[in-house]
Design a protein around this motif. Structure first.
Motif: not given
Length: 329
Positions: A251-268
């Motif tokens: 469905p086009q309007q389906a959205r991410v509702e519960d995702l436990s992820f965060e990018l926690l570094t500034d390095k390449p």
């Protein structure tokens, strides 16, 4: 230091040699180890991003080339999901009872799994001395490497998942037998963490929603572009790593509702795994993928990362080996 970050090889030793030649590596005889290996140019070091095996016509030669460079001390190599799968396919599940007298393996020997692994097994028969040797060497491959300047992992840099796995790994992030057993138990924290690191981030589709992939499997989860931040609240079709035919089922309007992820570094961050196509370019200002579908219609690819000039990540730093077409007489 310049790191030549080399993408998934999948048993294509001929294309790997072509890329190493293009990068200026020279076949050399090691004085004390009595092995031949590819010596990098001065101040260069190779990092193989994982998935050395499966699908290609030169499995043993690929492994010999890569591990000779490791033994010579001129390269590092990461574990990909295919090396992990090879270990799980060959290892008995210590937590399961035999079924009808047959041992249960951590990765089942069903038709799909065997087919994915067949190119490797054709050259290195299951249970042979060579098979046991290469499995032992796969344990030498760390799940991730972090240096002062950059992060290297096969699929996803997720520090939370790494923290779950870390108590069962060696000090330098290599699998132990216990780590393999724990991370192969579906729905366990270790299993979910391993899936993130070696296969990427997936989101659950809305209840009652699924799609059928190209192999006919019905999926209730979809892989997403974790390098795009933020992800929470975004439309799934906008951040999905999927074929158009798969996206058309969501469905086009389906959205991410519960995702436990965060990018926690500034390095390449450098990854492989994703079977990209087209002209290579960074996935984001922070993330580079060097997997350009060598086992399909793509090319063996590397990114030349200079620690003296780490940013910006630039398309000009990609190097590909493209075999010359042979014109029929």
């Amino acid at each position: 230091m310049i790191y030549d970050v080399i993408g998934d090889i999948h048993g294509h030793a001929d294309k790997l040699k072509g890329l190493l030649d293009k990068l200026g590596y020279k076949m050399t005889q090691h004085e004390t180890l009595n092995i031949s290996y590819y010596q990098p140019p001065p101040n260069h070091r190779a990092i193989f991003i994982g998935d050395l095996i499966d699908r290609g016509p030169h499995e043993i030669e690929t492994l010999q080339l890569v591990f000779a460079m490791l033994d010579a001390g001129v390269a590092d190599a990461l574990m990909g999901n295919h090396e992990y799968n090879a270990l799980a396919y060959a290892t008995v599940d210590d937590m399961a009872e035999p079924t009808h007298g047959k041992l249960k393996y951590l990765r089942s020997h069903n038709q799909t799994h065997t087919h994915q692994h067949q190119a490797f097994l054709d050259e290195i028969p299951f249970g042979s001395e060579a098979h046991n040797y290469w499995l032992t060497r796969f344990y030498e491959l760390p799940l991730w490497i972090e240096t002062e300047h950059a992060c290297f992992v096969h699929a996803c840099w997720d520090v939370d998942s790494m923290a779950v796995l870390k108590p069962y790994l060696t000090e330098d992030n290599r699998l132990t037998f216990e780590a393999l057993q724990r991370s192969s138990q579906k729905h366990s924290p270790e299993y979910d963490a391993l899936e993130r690191v070696l296969k990427g981030v997936e989101v659950a589709l809305p209840e009652g929603t699924s799609f059928t992939d190209k192999d006919g499997a019905v999926r209730h989860r979809m892989r997403v572009k974790w390098w795009q931040q933020p992800l929470q609240g975004e439309r799934i079709v906008d951040i999905a790593r999927a074929a158009r035919s798969d996206l058309a089922q969501i469905p086009q309007q389906a959205r991410v509702e519960d995702l436990s992820f965060e990018l926690l570094t500034d390095k390449p961050i450098f990854v492989g795994h994703y079977w990209l196509n087209g002209e290579p370019e960074p996935l984001s200002p922070q993330v580079v993928c060097t997997d350009y579908s060598v086992a399909g219609q793509g090319h063996m690819t590397a990114y030349r990362f200079d620690t003296q000039q780490p940013l910006p990540l630039c398309s000009d730093n990609f190097i590909q080996y493209k075999p010359s077409a042979i014109t029929p007489e």
